[in-house]
Write a protein that holds these residues in place. Structure first.
Motif, PDB file in Angstrom:
ATOM      1  N   ASN A  77       0.827  -1.220   0.000  1.00 57.42           N
ATOM      2  CA  ASN A  77       0.000   0.000   0.000  1.00 57.42           C
ATOM      3  C   ASN A  77       0.856   1.263   0.000  1.00 57.42           C
ATOM      4  OD1 ASN A  77      -2.332  -1.546  -0.039  1.00 57.42           O
ATOM      5  ND2 ASN A  77      -2.514  -1.575   2.196  1.00 57.42           N
ATOM      6  N   PHE A  78       2.010   1.187   0.629  1.00 51.42           N
ATOM      7  CA  PHE A  78       2.923   2.335   0.622  1.00 51.42           C
ATOM      8  C   PHE A  78       3.491   2.542  -0.785  1.00 51.42           C
ATOM      9  CE2 PHE A  78       7.250   4.174   1.621  1.00 51.42           C
ATOM     10  CZ  PHE A  78       6.782   5.448   1.918  1.00 51.42           C
ATOM     11  N   ARG A 107       1.133   8.103   5.501  1.00 56.26           N
ATOM     12  CA  ARG A 107       1.464   8.076   6.934  1.00 56.26           C
ATOM     13  C   ARG A 107       1.290   6.668   7.532  1.00 56.26           C
ATOM     14  NH1 ARG A 107      -1.258  12.172  11.409  1.00 56.26           N
ATOM     15  NH2 ARG A 107      -0.737  11.002  13.311  1.00 56.26           N
ATOM     16  N   ASN A 108       0.127   6.080   7.299  1.00 56.31           N
ATOM     17  CA  ASN A 108      -0.169   4.787   7.926  1.00 56.31           C
ATOM     18  C   ASN A 108       0.648   3.641   7.321  1.00 56.31           C
ATOM     19  OD1 ASN A 108      -2.046   6.022   9.591  1.00 56.31           O
ATOM     20  ND2 ASN A 108      -3.738   5.673   8.163  1.00 56.31           N
ATOM     21  N   GLY A 112       3.843   1.749   8.855  1.00 56.97           N
ATOM     22  CA  GLY A 112       3.706   0.302   9.008  1.00 56.97           C
ATOM     23  C   GLY A 112       4.827  -0.457   8.320  1.00 56.97           C
ATOM     24  N   TYR A 113       5.227   0.025   7.155  1.00 60.17           N
ATOM     25  CA  TYR A 113       6.343  -0.605   6.431  1.00 60.17           C
ATOM     26  C   TYR A 113       7.641  -0.476   7.234  1.00 60.17           C
ATOM     27  CZ  TYR A 113      10.335  -0.712   3.323  1.00 60.17           C
ATOM     28  OH  TYR A 113      11.575  -0.951   2.801  1.00 60.17           O
ATOM     29  N   SER A 179       5.877   5.858  23.568  1.00 61.67           N
ATOM     30  CA  SER A 179       5.095   5.066  22.623  1.00 61.67           C
ATOM     31  C   SER A 179       4.435   5.979  21.604  1.00 61.67           C
ATOM     32  CB  SER A 179       4.041   4.239  23.371  1.00 61.67           C
ATOM     33  OG  SER A 179       3.035   5.072  23.908  1.00 61.67           O
ATOM     34  N   THR A 180       4.003   5.362  20.505  1.00 62.50           N
ATOM     35  CA  THR A 180       3.296   6.104  19.458  1.00 62.50           C
ATOM     36  C   THR A 180       2.006   5.351  19.119  1.00 62.50           C
ATOM     37  OG1 THR A 180       4.546   4.902  17.761  1.00 62.50           O
ATOM     38  CG2 THR A 180       5.373   7.083  18.385  1.00 62.50           C
ATOM     39  N   PRO A 181       0.966   6.062  18.683  1.00 64.70           N
ATOM     40  CA  PRO A 181      -0.280   5.398  18.310  1.00 64.70           C
ATOM     41  C   PRO A 181      -0.228   4.861  16.875  1.00 64.70           C
ATOM     42  CG  PRO A 181      -0.530   7.759  18.076  1.00 64.70           C
ATOM     43  CD  PRO A 181       0.872   7.528  18.594  1.00 64.70           C
ATOM     44  N   ASN A 182      -1.087   3.880  16.600  1.00 60.03           N
ATOM     45  CA  ASN A 182      -1.280   3.388  15.224  1.00 60.03           C
ATOM     46  C   ASN A 182       0.045   2.979  14.592  1.00 60.03           C
ATOM     47  OD1 ASN A 182      -4.068   3.917  15.542  1.00 60.03           O
ATOM     48  ND2 ASN A 182      -3.644   6.088  15.208  1.00 60.03           N
TER      49      ASN A 182
END
Ligand code: MN
Length: 218
Positions: A77-78, A107-108, A112-113, A179-182
């Motif tokens: 997706n990236f 961003r997401n 994630g990658y 920590s970070t979200p998502n």
């Protein structure tokens, strides 16, 4: 298994896993597919070990789904999100530094990658102390190695919902845990915690749910 034995084995698993994380964080990382410098590669990077390499702490089925489904989807997706744009030839770290100006897809999926590459590179089986330099920096920042573990575990356990716990070198060259979200990370301009990642722990349910269900602390 008796409750007491279960607790004991849970603690051992945590310590063993944590020690394994530290061993790998303390070793100099060579520039491989799992060292995510530069632009997104044409091929999805290989997992640096087999799916069963982290048994019994992380089971093979969890690793297979995590790497081959979740991580691969972020990568794909990236790639699709940056294809044909200036970001295709932009260093990941530069993209993260301006992530507030990018799309949710960048961003997401970019997060994630990248985050999973750091996570895979951190993990390994075995045990040893951190390097002298890292050990001194940890003692100086947190008081002791045990205090550091407690701080890191608390960051992981208290992240509400999905996200990541981190040990980073801050811009003023100090160690910090947070920590970070998502799929956010400390390289992103939107992150409260800022710095260069050394160690990370995925606390999304997909990272542990098959084996540990709701018991994130285990
Ligand atoms: Mn994950």
């Amino acid at each position: 298994m008796k409750q007491r034995d279960f607790l004991k084995s849970s603690i051992l698993v945590t310590i063993a896993l944590f020690t394994a994380l530290i061993v790998n964080a303390s070793e100099p990382q060579t520039k491989t597919a799992t060292n995510p410098e530069g632009v997104v590669p044409a091929e999805f990077p290989a997992l640096p070990y087999g799916y069963d390499a982290l048994e019994p702490y992380i089971d093979a089925r969890t690793m297979e789904i995590h790497y081959d489904k979740h991580h691969r989807a972020y990568y794909t997706n990236f790639v699709n999100a940056v294809k044909g744009t200036a970001l295709e030839k932009t260093d990941l770290k530069e993209i993260f530094a301006t992530i507030s100006k990018q799309s949710d897809a960048v961003r997401n999926n970019g997060g994630g990658y990248y985050n999973h590459l750091i996570f895979w590179a951190n993990l390994g089986k075995g045990s040893a102390a951190p390097s002298k330099e890292l050990s001194e920096a940890i003692n100086s920042a947190f008081g002791s190695f045990d205090k550091f573990k407690e701080t890191f575990n608390t960051a992981a356990k208290t992240r509400f919902g999905s996200g990541w716990a981190w040990l980073v070198v801050t811009p003023d060259k100090k160690l910090a845990v947070g920590s970070t979200p998502n799929q956010d990370n400390p390289l992103m301009d939107v992150s409260v915690l800022k710095g260069e990642p050394l160690l990370t722990l995925d606390v999304w349910e997909h990272a542990y749910y098959l084996k540990y269900q709701n018991k994130r602390a285990d």
